[in-house]
Design an enzyme around this catalytic site. Sequence first.
Site: not given
Ligand code: UDX
Length: 454
Positions: A11, A35, A272, A275-276, A283, A286, A343
Amino acid sequence: MKVCVVGTGYVGLTTGVSLAFLGHEVTCVDLDQQKIDMLTGGSCPIYEPGMEDLLAEATANLTFTTSYAEAVPGADVVFVAVQTPSADDGSPDLRYLRSAAESVAQNLDHDFTVVVNKSTVPIGSGNWVDAILRESFAQRADRPAGCEFSVASNPEFLREGNAIHDTLFPDRIVIGSDNPRSLEVLNQLYRPIINQTFTAPSFSPRPDDIGAVPLVSTDLASAELIKYAANAFLALKISYANEIGQLAAKVGADISEVTRGMGLDQRIGSRFLQAGVGWGGSCFGKDTKALIATAAEYNYSMPIVQAAREVNERQRLIAVERLQDELRILKGRKIGLLGIAFKPNTDDLRDSPALDIANLLLARGARVRLHDPIAGERFRREQPSLAPYLSDSLDALFDDCDAVVLVTEWAQYLELDWGKFVGLMRTPILLDGRHVLDAERMARLGYKYLAIAG
Ligand code: UDX
Ligand code: UDX
């Protein structure tokens, strides 16, 4: 404007580099000398697409240092973007935030500085940081006269792997403060993004449909809650798709068709709903935990958020049970996991489903192998107990395997020459943990294709 960013994680670094790209004068401070050395040399300590390019473009406006005394004085805005990991009881561990706030207070000298909580912090932390700043500042023998400061919240909504795009072209910007002057300063800082007046970088083009970016300018507590409410909602949207997915399997429906049909309803939206094996990352786990912990402080329960967490945990177990149903016996079986990062397009391993699935399989006596196109080195460093199970090559992973699970849908795996590997396996069982592979094609190639849901 003159900006200081404390913490160069996913971030903080994105914030600092993006603001420098927009023309602000930015100093990033981090206690980790290694870093800072890497960043000063123009390389990026995390894997984030486009970050090194943006770093190169913004370099004239960027300084990296380990010294607060170099970074804080003169700053109009100080962003605090340090980690807030979960403590054992689910509440966020705020010790890094405290020590960052104290160090900032020791070095404030400007007539007016906005100190911004960029870390996701529990509701009420703005006031808490304000109190720490005032206490530490008051203790300074050398505190300059006429130096004012105020705390604001400016939650981050960037997705790892899309961090630059999400920062430069956000759906909205949220700023919260109980001090109107702070809101004005942040409004000015973000003008180029709000009005989209900057020239977009070649590697992150401006989307065609973006207009002026809405600014939500609100009080401190509302801004803090927006972040949690948004993340928990996304988490529960995915958990909902996963819950329906299990029912789909039972009634013989196709979850991909179901979520497509649902998502086209504009009130629901298609994103979002994939499924899986469920969500991971820094995030969702937590933040849902912290939201429940905050509610508990007010003697309030949040059963919907709690259910989203339980469904998510169950998905990881379901992956293992699918394999057990198929193989009958897991003991001694070689299971290959494709993808370790939580991811695609990131090397972040925090709360990654692959780690839980690997541990569950090992506990049941399976022989596990893991592979990731990018996160392997980080995995070796951060997960010493699982590190011996890392496969350096796909050939080694597939060789004599009883089943392979696609855990993280990296493009490399989607484009894999699947036909080449099937012959290496002992039994060609393929569990698609993300519902992204073409089931018919996989069957034609000789795999026994399984999905997590229907
Ligand atoms: C998330 C929020 O999207 C972001 O707005 C926030 O500020 C931080 O947290 P991030 O954790 O980087 O971002 O990843 P994100 O793309 O949201 O994916 C989160 C998890 O959900 C991943 O493990 C992803 O594989 C999973 N996911 C996402 C699904 O299982 N299905 C979906 O349809 C989308
Ligand atoms: C509902 C679904 O919305 C529709 O897609 C489905 O086909 C039939 O059922 P409707 O019965 O017309 O449609 O109700 P709607 O007005 O959409 O909302 C249902 C209830 O939810 C109402 O009582 C409404 O007051 C409430 N609601 C709606 C909320 O409480 N909050 C909202 O944001 C929206």
